[in-house]
Design a protein around this motif. Structure first.
Motif, PDB file in Angstrom:
ATOM      1  N   LEU A  57       0.839  -1.190   0.000  1.00 54.51           N
ATOM      2  CA  LEU A  57       0.000   0.000   0.000  1.00 54.51           C
ATOM      3  C   LEU A  57       0.876   1.242   0.000  1.00 54.51           C
ATOM      4  CD1 LEU A  57      -2.634  -1.067   2.674  1.00 54.51           C
ATOM      5  CD2 LEU A  57      -2.787  -1.277   0.193  1.00 54.51           C
ATOM      6  N   GLN A  58       0.558   2.166  -0.901  1.00 56.94           N
ATOM      7  CA  GLN A  58       1.290   3.424  -0.997  1.00 56.94           C
ATOM      8  C   GLN A  58       0.671   4.463  -0.060  1.00 56.94           C
ATOM      9  OE1 GLN A  58       4.152   3.497  -2.752  1.00 56.94           O
ATOM     10  NE2 GLN A  58       3.697   1.333  -3.066  1.00 56.94           N
ATOM     11  N   THR A  59       1.285   5.609   0.041  1.00 57.16           N
ATOM     12  CA  THR A  59       0.814   6.670   0.925  1.00 57.16           C
ATOM     13  C   THR A  59      -0.617   7.085   0.571  1.00 57.16           C
ATOM     14  OG1 THR A  59       3.068   7.504   1.146  1.00 57.16           O
ATOM     15  CG2 THR A  59       1.298   8.993   1.784  1.00 57.16           C
ATOM     16  N   PRO A  60      -1.492   7.117   1.567  1.00 55.51           N
ATOM     17  CA  PRO A  60      -2.891   7.507   1.312  1.00 55.51           C
ATOM     18  C   PRO A  60      -3.019   8.957   0.854  1.00 55.51           C
ATOM     19  CG  PRO A  60      -2.657   6.478   3.477  1.00 55.51           C
ATOM     20  CD  PRO A  60      -1.277   6.718   2.957  1.00 55.51           C
ATOM     21  N   ARG A  61      -3.977   9.174  -0.007  1.00 49.01           N
ATOM     22  CA  ARG A  61      -4.402  10.526  -0.377  1.00 49.01           C
ATOM     23  C   ARG A  61      -5.668  10.796   0.426  1.00 49.01           C
ATOM     24  NH1 ARG A  61      -3.206   7.736  -4.731  1.00 49.01           N
ATOM     25  NH2 ARG A  61      -5.352   7.464  -5.430  1.00 49.01           N
ATOM     26  N   LEU A  62      -5.606  11.771   1.300  1.00 47.11           N
ATOM     27  CA  LEU A  62      -6.708  12.045   2.217  1.00 47.11           C
ATOM     28  C   LEU A  62      -7.664  13.091   1.661  1.00 47.11           C
ATOM     29  CD1 LEU A  62      -4.789  12.290   5.615  1.00 47.11           C
ATOM     30  CD2 LEU A  62      -6.075  10.340   4.720  1.00 47.11           C
ATOM     31  N   THR A  63      -8.929  12.915   2.006  1.00 47.05           N
ATOM     32  CA  THR A  63      -9.973  13.897   1.723  1.00 47.05           C
ATOM     33  C   THR A  63     -10.748  14.115   3.017  1.00 47.05           C
ATOM     34  OG1 THR A  63     -10.191  13.073  -0.545  1.00 47.05           O
ATOM     35  CG2 THR A  63     -11.997  14.418   0.298  1.00 47.05           C
ATOM     36  N   LEU A  64     -10.994  15.366   3.342  1.00 46.20           N
ATOM     37  CA  LEU A  64     -11.785  15.699   4.518  1.00 46.20           C
ATOM     38  C   LEU A  64     -13.262  15.511   4.195  1.00 46.20           C
ATOM     39  CD1 LEU A  64      -9.909  19.016   5.330  1.00 46.20           C
ATOM     40  CD2 LEU A  64      -9.638  16.830   6.527  1.00 46.20           C
TER      41      LEU A  64
END
Length: 185
Positions: A57-64
């Protein structure tokens, strides 16, 4: 009388100190960029699934997600293993809530919900296996992941006023950590 006036003035000053210039609410704001930076230090991560697949798993892309007081994380993934003839790409999409851990002053992911787990080019039996392990993978990879850790200096004035972190709200600007009275020993 003087003591009551002093306590009222101290309380008003504390709220003004906590509110800061940019926010009308008392608290400490953590930006989306700060969260992304903290996660980048903890990824990529690898997870074996039943000895048949290995997922990186790669670094997550976060959304609020302020409307649900949650965050969304979308992670690119790579799958390898005995069920696969070659390396396959894919996507892992989860939503999660937040909790404050006082022992290390951290904000952590919890209450994970898998929205999607997809590996491109999988045969049907491998795709079914992956779906079966989706929630387990979410719990292993993101549950209790530290999204942010408060430093002593971040909490020094708050503690001096007898306050402690009480609630976390997801706002359009980031996370808002609110404070409440610390219980007496």
């Amino acid at each position: 009388m003087h003591r009551r006036r002093f306590l009222n003035n101290a309380g008003t000053a504390a709220l003004a100190l906590l509110a800061g210039c940019a926010s009308a609410e008392p608290g400490y704001t953590i930006s989306l960029q700060q969260l992304q930076q903290a996660l980048a230090e903890r990824f990529p991560r690898s997870y074996p699934l039943a000895g048949l697949l290995d997922l990186e798993l790669q670094t997550p892309r976060l959304t609020l997600l302020p409307e649900s007081n949650r965050l969304n994380a979308v992670l690119d993934l790579a799958a390898t293993g005995p069920l696969l003839a070659q390396r396959h790409g894919g996507l892992f999409d989860v939503d999660f809530g937040l909790r404050y851990e006082p022992t290390d002053r951290s904000i952590r992911a919890h209450q994970l919900h898998v929205n999607a787990l997809r590996v491109d080019g999988l045969r049907p039996q491998a795709a079914a296996l992956l779906q079966r392990y989706g929630q387990q993978l979410a719990d292993q990879s993101l549950r209790e992941v530290v999204l942010h850790r408060l430093r002593d200096k971040d909490l020094a004035s708050v503690h001096a006023l007898g306050l402690q972190p009480e609630a976390i709200s997801v706002t359009p600007r980031g996370l808002l950590l609110r404070f409440g009275a610390r219980p007496l020993p």
